[in-house]
Each structure stands twice: as C-alpha cells, then as structure tokens.
Design a protein around this motif. Structure first.
Motif, PDB file in Angstrom:
ATOM      1  N   THR A  92       0.833  -1.194   0.000  1.00 13.19           N
ATOM      2  CA  THR A  92       0.000   0.000   0.000  1.00 13.19           C
ATOM      3  C   THR A  92       0.870   1.247   0.000  1.00 13.19           C
ATOM      4  O   THR A  92       1.727   1.418   0.877  1.00 13.19           O
ATOM      5  CB  THR A  92      -0.937   0.009   1.215  1.00 13.19           C
ATOM      6  OG1 THR A  92      -1.781  -1.151   1.156  1.00 13.19           O
ATOM      7  CG2 THR A  92      -1.816   1.252   1.215  1.00 13.19           C
ATOM      8  N   HIS A 127       0.831   5.248   0.320  1.00 10.30           N
ATOM      9  CA  HIS A 127       0.030   6.369   0.807  1.00 10.30           C
ATOM     10  C   HIS A 127       0.549   7.648   0.155  1.00 10.30           C
ATOM     11  O   HIS A 127       1.212   8.479   0.781  1.00 10.30           O
ATOM     12  CB  HIS A 127       0.112   6.456   2.337  1.00 10.30           C
ATOM     13  CG  HIS A 127      -0.509   5.276   3.022  1.00 10.30           C
ATOM     14  ND1 HIS A 127      -1.874   5.108   3.140  1.00 10.30           N
ATOM     15  CD2 HIS A 127       0.055   4.189   3.595  1.00 10.30           C
ATOM     16  CE1 HIS A 127      -2.131   3.979   3.770  1.00 10.30           C
ATOM     17  NE2 HIS A 127      -0.980   3.394   4.055  1.00 10.30           N
ATOM     18  N   VAL A 139      -1.687  -1.018  -4.087  1.00  8.70           N
ATOM     19  CA  VAL A 139      -2.786  -0.117  -3.723  1.00  8.70           C
ATOM     20  C   VAL A 139      -2.251   1.286  -3.477  1.00  8.70           C
ATOM     21  O   VAL A 139      -1.264   1.465  -2.749  1.00  8.70           O
ATOM     22  CB  VAL A 139      -3.512  -0.622  -2.458  1.00  8.70           C
ATOM     23  CG1 VAL A 139      -4.659   0.315  -2.083  1.00  8.70           C
ATOM     24  CG2 VAL A 139      -4.029  -2.042  -2.671  1.00  8.70           C
ATOM     25  N   GLU A 193      -3.458   4.850  -1.843  1.00 10.26           N
ATOM     26  CA  GLU A 193      -4.422   5.520  -0.985  1.00 10.26           C
ATOM     27  C   GLU A 193      -3.897   6.910  -0.646  1.00 10.26           C
ATOM     28  O   GLU A 193      -2.696   7.173  -0.772  1.00 10.26           O
ATOM     29  CB  GLU A 193      -4.636   4.731   0.309  1.00 10.26           C
ATOM     30  CG  GLU A 193      -5.244   3.359   0.126  1.00 10.26           C
ATOM     31  CD  GLU A 193      -5.435   2.627   1.440  1.00 10.26           C
ATOM     32  OE1 GLU A 193      -4.908   3.121   2.477  1.00 10.26           O
ATOM     33  OE2 GLU A 193      -6.103   1.579   1.450  1.00 10.26           O
ATOM     34  N   GLY A 200      -5.557  10.472  -7.190  1.00 14.10           N
ATOM     35  CA  GLY A 200      -4.523   9.489  -6.917  1.00 14.10           C
ATOM     36  C   GLY A 200      -3.407   9.497  -7.939  1.00 14.10           C
ATOM     37  O   GLY A 200      -2.243   9.720  -7.614  1.00 14.10           O
ATOM     38  N   THR A 218      -7.866   3.983  -4.397  1.00 17.04           N
ATOM     39  CA  THR A 218      -9.060   3.991  -3.556  1.00 17.04           C
ATOM     40  C   THR A 218      -9.001   5.090  -2.496  1.00 17.04           C
ATOM     41  O   THR A 218      -7.924   5.430  -2.000  1.00 17.04           O
ATOM     42  CB  THR A 218      -9.255   2.624  -2.874  1.00 17.04           C
ATOM     43  OG1 THR A 218     -10.460   2.631  -2.113  1.00 17.04           O
ATOM     44  CG2 THR A 218      -8.089   2.264  -1.975  1.00 17.04           C
ATOM     45  N   GLY A 219     -10.171   5.652  -2.194  1.00 21.81           N
ATOM     46  CA  GLY A 219     -10.296   6.584  -1.079  1.00 21.81           C
ATOM     47  C   GLY A 219      -9.901   8.013  -1.366  1.00 21.81           C
ATOM     48  O   GLY A 219      -9.832   8.825  -0.435  1.00 21.81           O
ATOM     49  N   ASN A 263     -13.811   6.247  -4.570  1.00 20.08           N
ATOM     50  CA  ASN A 263     -13.271   7.596  -4.704  1.00 20.08           C
ATOM     51  C   ASN A 263     -14.427   8.593  -4.687  1.00 20.08           C
ATOM     52  O   ASN A 263     -15.552   8.275  -5.088  1.00 20.08           O
ATOM     53  CB  ASN A 263     -12.451   7.697  -5.978  1.00 20.08           C
ATOM     54  CG  ASN A 263     -11.254   6.755  -5.942  1.00 20.08           C
ATOM     55  OD1 ASN A 263     -10.301   6.976  -5.216  1.00 20.08           O
ATOM     56  ND2 ASN A 263     -11.321   5.669  -6.717  1.00 20.08           N
TER      57      ASN A 263
END
Length: 353
Positions: free
Chosen positions: A60, A62, A82, A84, A100, A122-123, A147
């Motif tokens: 992930t 960030h 991923v 985020e 993103g 995502t997010g 999103n």
C-alpha cells in the motif's frame, strides 16, 4: 544442449553468415524503476525517461503521483498494489486536487503514449485516475474503488483506451469522459477513443460521455449503478454525438441516487441519450432496470434539460427486457430517430418495440 541454446546458436550463425550483424541498428533500452511502498513514486517518475517503466511493488502506497513524461508506463502488481491518500501532504498538484494518479499534458501539447496499468486506487477525495491533455493514453486493469467523485476520468484528450478496468462505489461516475470539465464548450472529437471490457458497479453512473464525438463504448458489464450509460450533449456547438454504444451487458442498475444541481434523481436507468446526434446503440442486452426517475427505463432518449433535440440516432438490434417504466422510452422531439429490430415488450410511447 537445450532447445533454447540450439535456437540461439542457429540465430547467431545465420546473422554471421549473412553479414547482417555489423549492420544491425542499436536496440533501444528502456529502464525499469522499481518502487517499494516506503519509497516515493513521484521521484521515480521524475527520474524516468520516455519509454521507461515505473514498477510498483506489492503493498500500500500512501501517496499520489503526477505523470507528464511521454511513453511512460506506470505498472503495479494488480490488486496487490494499492494507492491511498497519504497522511502527509504530497508536493504535487495531483494530490492537492484530491486525485490518486494524474496524467497531464500542457495547454499547448498533449502528453503521448502513457500507460497506467494493474494498480488499485481507492479513497481519494476526487478521482482515482485523472487525465487531461493526453494522446493515446491507456488505462488498463485498474481497480478504482470508493473515490469521492470519479473512479477514472479524462478531459481534453484524444485516442484514449480504457480497457478491462473495475470501478465500484465511486461518488459519481465509474468512468467519466468529457471535452472539458471547468467551462462551457462545443463537443470535441476524441479521434477514436475506446471504452471496452470494463466492469462498473455501484456507482452513481457507470459510464458518462459528455460533450464528445467519435468514440466507442463496447462490451462493458454494468450493474448496480443508479444509471449505467449516459451520453450527454447540450446547446454548445459542435453538438455531441457520433458515439457507438454496442454489445454491453446492462442489468439491474437500480440503486437510488438523489437529485443534484446538474441532474435529476437517478434510479433504474440503462442507456440514456440526451442532446446528442448520430449515435448508434446496438447489440446491447439491457435487463431489469427499474425506477421512478424521469430518466428510468431500459434505453431512454430523453429530452434535453436545456431544450436541445436529439436527432438521427439509431437504436437497433438490442435485447431490452423487464425494464420499467418501459424497455424503450422516447421523450425527445427530435427528428429522424429510429428504433429498429429491438427485442422488447413495452415502450413509451407505444409502437417502438
């Protein structure tokens, strides 16, 4: 001796015998920049040259990233990679805009040949993957989930390819393509953009095509959205249209979404055309889209909110069943719209089936 070794020696001997070895052009070498979750994607992108690949390891990340290098590939390891939002502020405008991944050219020149593939975004407050001023962008095997506005979005671009993506539970459209987002303008020619084999679930709208011409929406799977496919034009010139919507599976898009300043409440809409010309809707399976919105129904030719008619559109050879208030709906007053050879039971007005 292995088969690989034999083949290699035979190839070498052939080159030597023909004298082609000395004349062979140099092979272009493209670099691969591997990035791990605790490292900066932006630094790798900034260091990359045209044609290079930035390879994201599993894990992930960030952070956000902005791409402006032509021919660059940003590749992850599928759903194991991923992106985020970060807990600290990223020093790029992509993150500042709530996005993103951004692929952005300039006002005077499109960025060409970029590929974004095999990542999950995502997010993000606005968009998972956003692109502007691109030529030949490929977005493939991207998962865009939850999103705030769009899963994958593009404006002011040509020859895009959006293939095999999965967009779920995004605030507005899973896939959103437009001429321009921030101002009024006539429809632009996408020069053959393709939206194919995507899976779009649980969004407000599965696919929105707004004020564009010359593109294909084909072989997508759309279910559980408030509306599946929207092709939208308005009073600006040139007019939107010349879109082909073909061979999609569109079923049970019965999620309920409230009215917005731009659009009425949505529920149970399969394919909606409004304010567009010369669009072909063919070969689609449209089933079980049921709602009480003014735009509800299987395939809907809807009167434009700004009073512009839709003309010369053809809806043919579709299987349209179990939709409500009707399988085929035409509330538009435009000229030369044709409903031909569709498999359906109910229409508004009667006689379209």
């Amino acid at each position: 001796m292995t088969k690989y070794r034999i083949a290699y020696l035979m190839c070498t001997a052939t080159v030597a015998a023909t004298g082609l070895g000395a004349a062979a052009p140099p092979v272009a070498h493209h670099g691969v920049h591997v990035v791990w979750p605790d490292e900066s994607i932006q630094k790798a992108v900034d260091a990359a040259k045209p044609g290079d690949t930035v390879l994201l390891a599993p894990g992930t990340f960030h952070q956000s990233v902005k791409i402006g290098t032509p021919g660059l590939t940003l590749r992850g390891m599928g759903r194991a990679t991923v992106l985020e939002p970060g807990t600290k502020k990223d020093a790029n405008k992509c993150a500042e805009g709530g996005n993103g991944i951004c692929v952005v050219g300039t006002k005077d020149r499109n960025v060409e040949g970029v590929t974004v593939t095999s990542v999950t975004v995502t997010g993000f407050a606005r968009t998972g993957v956003f692109s502007m001023a691109t030529d030949g962008l490929t977005v493939q095997n991207v998962t865009a989930v939850k999103n705030g506005v769009w899963g994958i979005a593009q404006e002011r671009s040509v020859r895009g390819r959006f293939l095999d993506n999965f967009a779920r539970d995004n605030g507005d459209a899973g896939l959103f393509l437009a001429n321009t987002i921030t101002e009024e303008a006539g429809a632009s020619d996408t020069e053959g953009t393709v939206i194919e084999r995507n899976r779009l679930e649980g969004n407000r709208i599965g696919v929105t095509v707004r004020r564009l011409r010359n593109l294909v929406v084909g072989r997508n799977h759309l279910t559980g959205n408030c509306a599946a496919v929207f092709v939208v034009g308005d009073e600006n010139k040139p007019k939107a249209g010349a879109v082909t919507v073909r061979d999609n599976y569109i079923a049970h898009n019965n999620k309920s979404c409230p009215k917005t300043p731009r659009l009425d409440a949505l529920e149970g809409s399969g394919i909606v055309l409004t304010g567009v010309d010369d669009t072909l809707v063919t070969g689609n399976v449209v089933r079980g889209n049921v709602g009480k919105s003014p735009l509800s129904g299987g395939i809907v030719l809807f009167k434009s909110f700004v009073g512009v008619t839709s003309d010369r559109n053809r809806i043919s050879d579709n299987v349209v069943e179990g939709n409500s208030p009707a399988d085929l709906v035409n509330t538009d007053l435009g000229k030369d719209n044709a409903f031909v050879a569709n498999t359906c039971r109910a229409s508004q007005p009667k006689g379209l089936c």
